[in-house]
Design an enzyme around this catalytic site. Sequence first.
Site, PDB file in Angstrom:
ATOM      1  CB  CYS A 103      -0.891  -0.014   1.244  1.00 27.78           C
ATOM      2  SG  CYS A 103      -1.695   1.558   1.563  1.00 27.78           S
ATOM      3  CB  CYS A 107      -5.734   5.940  -2.903  1.00 26.62           C
ATOM      4  SG  CYS A 107      -4.324   5.039  -3.560  1.00 26.62           S
ATOM      5  CB  THR A 194      -3.898   4.368   4.949  1.00 31.04           C
ATOM      6  OG1 THR A 194      -4.704   3.231   5.238  1.00 31.04           O
ATOM      7  CG2 THR A 194      -2.838   3.983   3.946  1.00 31.04           C
ATOM      8  CD  GLU A 260      -2.811   0.639   7.304  1.00 28.09           C
ATOM      9  OE1 GLU A 260      -1.948  -0.242   7.516  1.00 28.09           O
ATOM     10  OE2 GLU A 260      -3.160   0.982   6.161  1.00 28.09           O
ATOM     11  CG  HIS A 295     -11.000   4.560  -0.609  1.00 26.68           C
ATOM     12  ND1 HIS A 295      -9.791   4.939  -1.141  1.00 26.68           N
ATOM     13  CD2 HIS A 295     -10.704   3.926   0.553  1.00 26.68           C
ATOM     14  CE1 HIS A 295      -8.816   4.564  -0.333  1.00 26.68           C
ATOM     15  NE2 HIS A 295      -9.344   3.939   0.692  1.00 26.68           N
ATOM     16  CE1 TYR A 299      -9.305   0.329  -0.555  1.00 29.83           C
ATOM     17  CE2 TYR A 299      -8.329  -1.798  -0.090  1.00 29.83           C
ATOM     18  CZ  TYR A 299      -8.679  -0.541   0.319  1.00 29.83           C
ATOM     19  OH  TYR A 299      -8.391  -0.140   1.600  1.00 29.83           O
ATOM     20  CB  CYS A 301      -3.884  -0.211  -5.061  1.00 29.71           C
ATOM     21  SG  CYS A 301      -4.785  -0.869  -3.626  1.00 29.71           S
ATOM     22  CD  GLU A 449      -4.766  -1.056   3.138  1.00 30.30           C
ATOM     23  OE1 GLU A 449      -3.808  -1.539   2.502  1.00 30.30           O
ATOM     24  OE2 GLU A 449      -4.829   0.135   3.457  1.00 30.30           O
TER      25      GLU A 449
END
Length: 507
Positions: A103, A107, A194, A260, A295, A299, A301, A449
């Site tokens: 991560c 974002c 995050t 986090e 959001h 993901y 990502c 996550e």
Amino acid sequence: MNVTLEKINSEEAYRASIKGRKLEVYLLGEKVEDFTTHPIIMPSINAMAATYQLAEDEPELATVISTLTGERISRFLHFCQSTDDLVMQNKMQRKLGQITGTCFQRCVGMDAINALHSVTYEIDEAHQTDYHQRFLAFLKEMHLQNCVIGGAMTDVKGDRSQAPHQQSDPDMFVHITRRTAEGVYITGAKAHQTGTLNSHYMLVMPTMRLGAEDKDYAIIGAIPVDAEGITYIYGRQSCDTRSLEEGTMDVGNAQYGGQEVMVIFEDAFIPNEWIFMDGEYEFAAMLVDRFTAYHRRSYVCKSGVGDVIIGAAASIAEMNGVERASHIKDKLVEMTHLNETVYATGIASSYQGYATKSGCFLCDSMLSNTCKHHVTKMPYEIGRLAQDLAGGMVATMPSEQDLNHPEIGKLVRKYLQGKASIPTEDRMRMLRLIENMTLGRNAVGYLTESLHGAGSPQAQRVQIARMMQLEYKKRLAHALAGIELEADKNEVVEELGSYFERVFKAV
Ligand code: SF4
Ligand code: FE
């Protein structure tokens, strides 16, 4: 407002910009004086810095010209003015997932900016407030600094059956405790935030729909990460203390990691000019819906991270000498199919984007929720297959210290040899990378996550249920089955609703 940063135009400038700030940071029971040099935290800084490096290496992908300043800025700070803008966000996210294998943390702020652009506009329309202009002024300042904005949404929530104002401890949701002529003070805590330490500013937002009695909880505002009255407690990750050991092998991915933190506000100040909602509780649901629409397709990502794990699985199969076996190839195909399914639904959500009243483009919520719901499952299966291909050694292998030991090192080298042409150390490194992504530090990002970030699986199911338009689908079935119902005739236009309307329009 204490705006101090010079424009951050490079990876080095970013690293310099987060140094020397006075933050109250705790990790493993100790106060951390300079988090930027802490070996456990460093990999997360590297991952955030990679977003600046990509801006230098591939400006078309990771930067845009700001419509507020006319200057080149990070795509993470841009509000979308076309479906192409939405799509390019996803392409950048996949690329950064590939580069970091984790991560890269940036974002949430991007998605919050986009959600707030349209929500502030629509609050103003209903209440004759001036939040949108304030927000644009704030965003212009962020563009001038080219800095990192973090989001701060998820409250700790206390008793989940109670609304914010019903909690026995009022601080279970962030709320206004005090007002002055200059602004408001807030108290409460945001969990698993995050990349906050690696950010310059935070956008504080409510976490769920609110009622009239929750007015003091209906606060949206921006606050510098180094403002007074904020304490950060670093979330520990599986195998995190391996970063404190010598060597680079056993961590699996020595360069990059996620971050986090729990963010605790104790009478932290937000000035009037950086308040973008204050009491308009009925817009909290719109904010959460729009933010999660952005959001949950961010993901994708994980498809970039998935590319890395598929590569690791294919590599370890080669190192073990089994790459030609048909079941190995089949497992790699299965992993790829799952990974592309995540990407496909996410990017489709962006391609189905449409303009909101403020002009900011919003992606399709049904497809975005579908993407994120896939993400709650598919990386686990991809991870399982990677471990299958790796073999049990992924969890029982001797350490780097054993490999380098003057006496037993040669035994480790001899008995952990795979294919003769591959150095044992390379095979051990690949196994450690798979361990890192499925059991170790980056399993936090790739698996847990994926499950809970941007809302746990049930949150997507609730949204999908709201949008699935069963009445419309029942009528389709009635028509073909030759069943004529009076009710069907009356509701067709209304029931077509936003999702199908957009699907067909875009076609
Ligand atoms: Fe971005 Fe993915 Fe990290 Fe969320 S989990 S901040 S979408 S990289
Ligand atoms: Fe997240």
